[in-house]
Design an enzyme around this catalytic site. Structure first.
Site, short mmCIF file in Angstrom:
data_model
loop_
_atom_site.label_atom_id
_atom_site.label_comp_id
_atom_site.label_asym_id
_atom_site.label_seq_id
_atom_site.Cartn_x
_atom_site.Cartn_y
_atom_site.Cartn_z
N CYS A 74 0.51 4.33 -9.63
CA CYS A 74 0.70 3.21 -8.71
C CYS A 74 1.92 2.37 -9.08
O CYS A 74 2.69 1.95 -8.22
CB CYS A 74 -0.53 2.31 -8.70
SG CYS A 74 -2.10 3.13 -8.46
N ASP A 75 2.09 2.10 -10.38
CA ASP A 75 3.01 1.05 -10.80
C ASP A 75 4.24 1.50 -11.56
O ASP A 75 5.13 0.69 -11.83
CB ASP A 75 2.24 0.04 -11.67
CG ASP A 75 1.12 -0.65 -10.90
OD1 ASP A 75 1.23 -0.75 -9.67
OD2 ASP A 75 0.14 -1.09 -11.54
N CYS B 160 -3.01 2.01 -13.76
CA CYS B 160 -2.60 3.13 -12.91
C CYS B 160 -1.09 3.33 -12.98
O CYS B 160 -0.33 2.59 -12.33
CB CYS B 160 -3.04 2.87 -11.46
SG CYS B 160 -2.50 4.16 -10.31
#
Length: 311
Positions: free
Chosen positions: A138-139, A135
């Site tokens: 997300c990261d 993801c």
């Protein structure tokens, strides 16, 4: 103690499951929505959804799902947090095992979605969450000013590579072939982005690093030559595997584990329907998931009328 009986249990609260819940609730059926994680599915991880009708400027995946969830909430659809462990038949009824409870329903719509595939190479498993990610949304902020790689060649891989350029100083796109599968408009953006370098005809043989990702070893599939890239992060977008383990031996699955459905999304077991990424289909997009959810819910409603004379 008598079990509470539902007209429909919907397994999964992604776009397919939420749409099925919307249609079933508007038909005044007694339903339950079951989700093992947070509502949204794969689309909730997308930074920008550009191909969903009605949003010409695109929309954040989480925002889109939140709107769907809000619409379902207004109809009072109950949501049960838990993982479905098994699905069985008890005469005409379906029994859904959610963690420690057995739930009974006349119909079931399986919209459990799919999860990212893994490479299956040395170093990958131990470094998931330590530089190996599924993801970018997300990261990506963890890799500000660093070099990262994306593995894949479809829409998601290209979209996430473009998103990563907002943070990383260099993004490698590693693809097994010499041609991408992504939409042409995404490819155009990719090839015009100076931060992205495409590594063609190559596969990851090993993820390097002890406690954190330090790089990858690649093999050129045409020449056999090997090279190492120094990286801080590795993002994998190489396809999906269906979340259908609880269905084995219950309904027909294809060789990859996707649920086989008919024209009206019925499975091999009457009263069980499937929608979204978990079923075998040509295109897995939020728009097709929504269509699946509506069709499956309506087909289930017709089944209820025919078998149980519910109206």
């Amino acid at each position: 103690m008598k079990r509470e009986t539902y007209d429909m249990i919907i397994i999964g609260a992604g776009p397919a499951g939420l749409t099925a819940a919307l249609y079933a609730a508007r038909s005044r059926l007694k339903i339950l929505l079951v989700e093992r994680l947070a509502p949204g599915g794969q689309i909730a991880l997308s930074d920008c959804v550009e191909n969903y009708p009605g949003y010409p400027e695109g929309i954040n995946g989480m925002e889109l799902v939140s709107k769907m969830k809000e619409q379902v909430d207004k109809l009072g659809v109950p949501l049960r947090q838990g993982e479905v462990r098994a699905l069985e038949e008890d005469r005409a009824m379906k029994v859904v095992y959610v963690d420690g409870d057995w739930l009974e329903s006349r119909t079931v719509v399986v919209a459990s979605g799919a999860s990212p595939k893994r490479l299956g190479v040395p170093g990958e498993e131990k470094l998931i969450g330590r530089g190996v990610s599924f993801c970018a949304t997300c990261d990506a902020p963890f890799y500000r000013g660093q070099a990262v790689a994306v593995v894949g060649g479809g829409d998601t891989a290209v979209q996430e590579a473009l998103y990563l350029t907002k943070f990383a100083k260099k993004v490698y796109l590693v693809h097994r072939r010499r041609k991408l599968r992504a939409a042409k408009i995404l490819q155009e953006r990719l090839f015009h982005n100076d931060k992205i370098e495409v590594v063609w005809s190559s596969a990851v043989e090993e993820v390097l690093g002890d406690d954190l990702v330090e790089g990858v070893r690649l093999r050129n599939l045409e020449t056999g030559d090997k090279q190492e890239l120094k990286l801080a992060g590795l993002f994998l977008f190489i396809g999906l595997r269906p979340n259908s383990g609880f269905l084995k031996g219950m309904v027909d699955l294809d060789a990859e584990g996707f649920v086989i459905t008919g024209e009206n999304l019925e499975t091999s077991v009457p009263g069980i329907f499937a929608a979204g990424d978990v079923r075998r289909k040509l295109l897995r997009q939020v728009s097709t998931a929504v269509g699946d959810g509506a069709t499956a819910a309506y087909a289930a409603e017709l089944y209820l009328e025919r078998v149980f004379h519910c109206d």
